[in-house]
Design an enzyme around this catalytic site. Sequence first.
Site, PDB file in Angstrom:
ATOM      1  CD  GLU A 244      45.981  37.800  59.314  1.00 57.48           C
ATOM      2  OE1 GLU A 244      47.189  37.549  59.147  1.00 57.48           O
ATOM      3  OE2 GLU A 244      45.161  37.351  58.658  1.00 57.48           O
TER       4      GLU A 244
ATOM      5  N   GLY B 291      42.533  36.819  58.275  1.00 59.78           N
ATOM      6  CA  GLY B 291      42.102  38.500  57.496  1.00 59.78           C
ATOM      7  C   GLY B 291      42.517  38.426  55.919  1.00 59.78           C
TER       8      GLY B 291
ATOM      9  CG  HIS C  76      31.865  63.857  33.475  1.00 54.36           C
ATOM     10  ND1 HIS C  76      32.606  63.771  34.451  1.00 54.36           N
ATOM     11  CD2 HIS C  76      30.646  64.465  33.529  1.00 54.36           C
ATOM     12  CE1 HIS C  76      31.949  64.381  35.456  1.00 54.36           C
ATOM     13  NE2 HIS C  76      30.655  65.042  34.817  1.00 54.36           N
TER      14      HIS C  76
ATOM     15  CE  LYS D  96      32.932  36.795  44.943  1.00 52.59           C
ATOM     16  NZ  LYS D  96      33.861  35.948  46.087  1.00 52.59           N
TER      17      LYS D  96
ATOM     18  N   GLY E 212      38.133  35.293  54.246  1.00 53.13           N
ATOM     19  CA  GLY E 212      37.566  35.754  55.704  1.00 53.13           C
ATOM     20  C   GLY E 212      36.811  37.200  55.800  1.00 53.13           C
TER      21      GLY E 212
ATOM     22  CD  GLU F 129      35.274  37.727  48.861  1.00 55.62           C
ATOM     23  OE1 GLU F 129      34.632  36.926  48.829  1.00 55.62           O
ATOM     24  OE2 GLU F 129      36.330  38.183  47.996  1.00 55.62           O
TER      25      GLU F 129
END
Length: 463
Positions: A202, A180, A444, A55, A184, A186
């Site tokens: 994949e 996939g 909102h 991350k 993979g 990321e």
Amino acid sequence: MIEDRVETFDAIIIGSGQAGNPLALALAKEKWKVAIVEKGALGGTCVNTGCTPTKAYVASARAAWAISNAHNLGIEVPKSPKVNLKAIKKRKDKLVTDSRLGIRKALADSPQVTMIRGTASFLDKTRVKVGSRVLKSYKIFLNVGARARIPEGFDDVDYLTNTSILQLDKVTDNLIVIGGSYIGLEFAQIFQRLGAKVTILEMGNYLISKEDQHTSELVREVLEKEGIKVICGAKCMKGKNKKSGGITVTFEKDGKEKKVSGSHVLLATGRIPNTDLLKPEKAGLIIDDHGYVEVNSKLVTNVEGIYALGDCNGEGAFTHTSYNDFEIMADQLLGEKKRTLDDRITNYALYIDPPLGRAGMTLSQAKESGKNLLFARMPMSDISRAKEKGETQGKMEVIVDADSEQILGAAVFGTGGDEIIGTFLTTMYSKLSYKTLMNSVQTHPTVTELIPTLLQQLKKVDH
């Protein structure tokens, strides 16, 4: 005699991952004498090769993407950003090191905990061997994690895994990603955004097979829009080192042999638990065909006094599920004995950008349940906040049990999806009627404000 050299503990914990460490500290707080055994770096997958480092890379790749696409928001950037992978790696390494040091200090500050380095293996159901040391306990907790699975056809190739790719200090020229799914995809987007040319191969007919095909197609669309080449249905893949450098991968698609060449190949074809290192047969443990230790809802194995937590029990492959295993175990040993695996609702995120957050069932899974279903789906392009951010890719969808009015599953694929999914998850854990959420007033402008509108669109599902 070996029995004379045995070290006895109230508990032996094998593995210092996201279940093992907190369990050691919780038991030590109750004055248990605890041994925690670790063969590698403290913290397990999450800290060292999973959440924390990846991350950090996602954040750097996002920054590079934002600069490159700033012109879409009226910001002129003279040149493409210069990527310094050494600096990105240095930042990542510091985050990892800081986490390890924090774990080390917490364990060292507990006099009840003995840290033992090495690979543990069973001698019998109450004794384990670590190097020359023999440890004994009537409570043994397995938190041994998992490692990358290496598929046939790549044994003699200079491949990368999710661990070794994090040690690169230069961006690859052409990266071939085999697999996939989450890991993979990321890494594919990370390296594409950092400047590599990326191809995903994949074997299945679509990406992330856990998800419905509609979700898979949207994910593929996002990746291909960024320049990533995606090839699904690639069978019989084999890799070969090229004499001139790099790697060629051959595969079959639609009955024809094809090939793709790159400077590096990343194997991301799943993970296998480290249970084989334990010599589990000596303890009489039942291991399933995939290498997982079989457990009941209280994390108890078939052998009295032995428990399995985290990735190695096959009940979840995420940090949050591992930590929840600790919570269940702590409650069973020290608490009210009420928490079990049955309480847990499946949830996870795919950290491409935009992220995908998932809670509960997919639509196809819900259909298999035989329940009367309500379903709604809306595109992210309907949301003002997404338009204002210039990030309108993705969707939001929800599945409801028409009889109980409870939410069975939801997906948020779009900006903020990994955080927004928590709104659905909280409603599901609270066992509230979907109407409570539908009638709520959300702030909102946010992406979350689409949820009440989405729920107003629910329609009956034909099985």
